[in-house]
Design a protein around this motif. Structure first.
Motif, PDB file in Angstrom:
ATOM      1  N   LEU A  79      42.898  36.625  43.099  1.00 30.67           N
ATOM      2  CA  LEU A  79      41.896  36.728  42.029  1.00 30.67           C
ATOM      3  C   LEU A  79      40.721  35.793  42.309  1.00 30.67           C
ATOM      4  N   TRP A 128      35.178  40.117  40.477  1.00 34.32           N
ATOM      5  CA  TRP A 128      34.205  41.174  40.212  1.00 34.32           C
ATOM      6  C   TRP A 128      33.531  40.866  38.892  1.00 34.32           C
ATOM      7  N   ARG A 154      35.858  47.569  32.641  1.00 36.64           N
ATOM      8  CA  ARG A 154      37.253  47.793  33.020  1.00 36.64           C
ATOM      9  C   ARG A 154      37.558  47.255  34.420  1.00 36.64           C
ATOM     10  N   HIS A 155      36.534  47.246  35.309  1.00 37.97           N
ATOM     11  CA  HIS A 155      36.777  46.796  36.678  1.00 37.97           C
ATOM     12  C   HIS A 155      36.613  45.293  36.816  1.00 37.97           C
ATOM     13  N   ALA A 156      36.070  44.649  35.780  1.00 35.83           N
ATOM     14  CA  ALA A 156      35.552  43.298  35.973  1.00 35.83           C
ATOM     15  C   ALA A 156      36.612  42.228  35.751  1.00 35.83           C
ATOM     16  N   ASP A 157      36.431  41.103  36.431  1.00 36.69           N
ATOM     17  CA  ASP A 157      37.260  39.913  36.205  1.00 36.69           C
ATOM     18  C   ASP A 157      36.453  38.844  35.478  1.00 36.69           C
ATOM     19  N   MET A 196      37.877  44.572  28.879  1.00 37.03           N
ATOM     20  CA  MET A 196      38.208  44.030  30.198  1.00 37.03           C
ATOM     21  C   MET A 196      39.708  43.820  30.326  1.00 37.03           C
ATOM     22  N   ALA A 197      40.221  44.057  31.529  1.00 35.59           N
ATOM     23  CA  ALA A 197      41.655  43.903  31.767  1.00 35.59           C
ATOM     24  C   ALA A 197      41.967  42.435  32.020  1.00 35.59           C
ATOM     25  N   ASP A 198      43.089  41.970  31.481  1.00 39.18           N
ATOM     26  CA  ASP A 198      43.539  40.596  31.768  1.00 39.18           C
ATOM     27  C   ASP A 198      43.958  40.482  33.220  1.00 39.18           C
ATOM     28  N   PRO A 199      43.887  39.336  33.878  1.00 34.57           N
ATOM     29  CA  PRO A 199      43.241  38.102  33.467  1.00 34.57           C
ATOM     30  C   PRO A 199      41.728  38.171  33.598  1.00 34.57           C
TER      31      PRO A 199
END
Ligand code: SF4
Lengths: 145, 340
Positions: free
Chosen positions: A7, A12, A50-53, A76-79
Motif C-alpha cells: 500500500l 492511488w 473506488r480505485h483510490a487509496d 472509497m475502499a478501506d484502507p
C-alpha cells in the motif's frame, strides 16, 4: 484495516475540490508533473474514488459540497488516507467565517495529514505524502508488535 | 487418457502463471518506457506487482444497486478468457497448447470476450458512468473488429494460396515446425501489403487494450474510470491482471503472425541453449511490438472522442487494411512469391 507494504508503494490518489480557489489544485497538478515525478513511488491520479487509496481534499468545504465530500469519502475502499491540502481546508483560510462554509474539512471527514500553505508548494505536498506514508508505517508497526 | 488430462491441466496452470507474470512485467516495462519518453524516472519495473498486491488487500465494494452475480463474475471471466487466448497463440515458437483445437478465427472471437465481460460488468455496476463506458466499449469493439479481421484473414488466405493445408492455424502462420513465415511466401507487392497490415494490427492493439488514445470507454477524466468506475479491491485487481495478460496475448499475436522468426533457425544451435535463446528473443520481439503499438502511441497522442475513434477505425484504418488485402490479392494474381 489491512495495511501492507505494497500500500505504501502504490498510493492511488483521488483529487476532490470542495470549493477551493483552484490555487491548490494547480499546485497538485504541478506536483504530478515530470519534474517531481511522483510515479517513481507508485503514486498516480485515478478517476474514481473506488480505485483510490488517498483522498486529496482542497478548499474549505462549502455548504453544497458537504454531502458530496462525505459520499466520496464513503465510496472509497478501506484502507484509505485523507490529505487536506491548503490552509482554507484547515481553518477556512481566506474564507474564514464565510456564510456558506460547512467546513473546515476536519469537521466533515476525518483527516490524516494537513498540508498548510496558501497555496502550498509542490515540495510541501510531497512532504505531506511522505508524512502520510510514515504514518501508515507507524500504524503497521504498532499492529505488528 | 489420464496423462492427457494432466498435461492439459498442468499446461493451463503453467500458461496462466507465465501469462500473468509476463503480462505484469510488460505493463511495468510500458510504464518505464512512457516515463523515459516524458523525461521522468518512472516507477520501478515491479510496480504492477505492487499495485496488484495492494488491490488484493483492499476492500472489494459491491454497490447497492449492482447486479451482484454479474458484477463479481465479470472480472473472473475477463481474466480467464485472456488466459485462454494464450492457449491458442504460439509462444516462442512452441506449438500452442490447444493449437489443434482452434485457429485464428477462434482467437479473434476470444479476443472480444474480455471486453464483453467488462461491458457486462459495467452495465451490472448500476452507475451511469460505467453504463456510458460500457456503451462506448461496445462501439469501440465494433470499430476495431473489422480491420483486425481483415488483417488476419488476408494473411491466412495468402497461406492457403501458397498451398498450406491448414492456413488458418496460428501455428502454420507462425511457421512452427515448417520455419516458413508469411514474408517467405509473398512477392514484392505482397510485402507492401503485409507491411500495411502490420501497421493496421499495431493500430488495432491500443483499441483492443483500451489504452490511450483509444481509452475512451475508461476515460478517467470524463467518465471517472468508465467501465471499471465502480470496481475496487480484488475485482479491480483481476481486471488489472486481465489487462496485463491481454497485452501479452495481443503482442504475442502480432509477433506470431508478422514476426515469427526464431533465433535458432538462423544460428544452428540446438537443445537447451536454443530453447533459452528462442524464449529471450521472443520476449524481446514482444517488447518491441509493445513499444511501438502501445507505449509510443499512448505517449504521443491524446484521447480520441468516441465518434473520432469510430471514423478513424472504420474509415482510415479499415481502408488501409483493405488496401493491404488488395495488394496481397494482386500479388497472388501476378504470381509473385509462392503460389500454388
Ligand atoms: S488554501 Fe489558498 S490557494 Fe489553496 S484553495 Fe484555499 S484559498 Fe486557494
Amino acid at each position: 484495516m489491512r495495511l501492507s507494504k505494497s500500500l505504501n508503494r502504490s498510493l492511488w490518489v483521488f483529487h476532490f475540490n470542495s470549493g477551493s480557489c483552484n490555487g491548490c489544485d494547480i499546485e497538485i497538478v504541478a506536483t504530478l508533473m515530470p519534474r517531481y515525478d511522483p510515479e517513481r513511488f507508485g503514486i498516480k491520479l485515478v478517476g474514481s474514488p473506488r480505485h483510490a487509496d488517498v483522498l486529496l481534499v482542497t478548499g474549505p468545504v462549502v455548504h453544497a459540497m458537504k454531502d458530496r465530500l462525505q459520499r466520496v469519502y464513503e465510496q472509497m475502499a478501506d484502507p484509505k488516507v485523507v490529505m487536506c491540502i491548503g490552509s482554507c481546508g484547515q481553518s477556512g483560510g481566506v474564507f474564514f467565517d464565510s456564510y456558506n462554509l460547512d467546513g473546515p474539512v476536519g469537521d466533515v471527514i476525518p483527516v490524516d495529514v494537513y498540508v498548510p500553505g496558501c497555496a502550498p508548494r509542490p515540495e510541501a505536498i510531497i512532504d505531506g505524502v511522505v508524512k502520510a506514508i510514515a504514518k501508515l508505517e507507524r500504524i503497521q508497526e504498532a499492529k505488528d508488535e | 487418457m489420464i496423462d492427457v488430462i494432466l498435461a492439459v491441466v498442468g499446461g493451463t496452470i503453467a500458461v496462466t502463471i507465465i501469462g500473468i507474470i509476463v503480462g505484469l512485467v510488460l505493463l511495468g516495462i510500458d510504464r518505464k518506457f512512457a516515463a523515459h519518453m516524458q523525461a521522468r524516472v518512472g516507477p520501478p519495473l515491479r510496480q504492477p506487482f505492487i499495485d496488484v498486491a495492494k488491490l488484493m488487500c483492499k476492500d472489494s465494494i459491491v454497490p447497492e444497486n449492482a447486479v451482484v452475480s454479474v458484477f463479481n463474475a465479470a472480472p473472473l471471466i475477463a481474466l480467464a478468457s485472456a488466459v485462454t487466448l494464450l492457449l491458442y497463440i504460439p509462444i516462442a515458437g512452441f506449438y500452442p497448447l490447444f493449437g489443434g483445437l482452434g485457429d485464428a478465427i477462434l482467437v479473434m472471437y476470444i479476443l472480444t470476450v474480455p471486453a464483453l465481460a467488462m461491458v457486462a460488468g459495467g452495465f451490472a455496476s448500476g452507475s451511469p458512468y460505467a453504463t456510458v463506458g460500457a456503451q462506448r466499449e461496445m462501439v469501440t469493439m465494433i470499430a476495431y473488429e473489422f480491420p483486425l479481421a481483415v488483417a488476419i484473414v488476408a494473411v491466412a488466405w495468402r497461406f492457403s494460396m501458397a498451398g498450406f493445408s491448414d492456413p488458418f492455424s496460428l501455428a502454420t502462420m507462425a511457421g512452427v515446425g515448417s520455419g516458413v513465415v508469411v514474408w517467405d511466401i509473398v512477392g514484392p507487392l505482397g510485402i507492401i501489403g503485409c507491411l500495411i497490415l502490420l501497421l493496421v494490427l499495431a493500430w488495432v492493439t491500443p483499441a483492443e487494450l483500451s489504452r490511450v488514445p483509444c481509452d475512451t470507454p475508461e476515460a478517467e477524466t470524463e467518465l471517472c474510470g468508465g467501465l471499471v468506475a465502480e470496481y475496487s479491491g480484488r475485482n479491480l485487481a483481476l481486471f488489472y491482471l486481465a489487462g496485463g495478460v491481454k497485452t501479452f496475448a495481443m503482442t504475442a499475436l502480432g509477433v506470431a503472425i508478422f514476426l515469427p522468426w526464431n533465433i535458432s533457425w538462423f544460428i544452428g544451435i540446438t537443445g537447451w541453449t536454443a530453447l533459452i535463446a528462442d524464449v529471450v528473443f521472443f520476449l524481446l520481439k514482444v517488447i518491441v511490438v509493445m513499444f511501438f503499438s502501445v507505449s509510443l502511441i499512448r505517449v504521443s497522442m491524446a484521447r480520441f472522442r468516441i465518434n473520432h475513434l469510430v471514423s478513424l477505425y472504420w474509415g482510415y484504418i479499415a481502408i488501409a487494411a483493405l488496401v493491404g488485402l488488395m495488394m496481397i490479392i494482386l500479388d497472388v494474381f501476378m504470381k509473385g512469391g509462392v503460389v500454388l
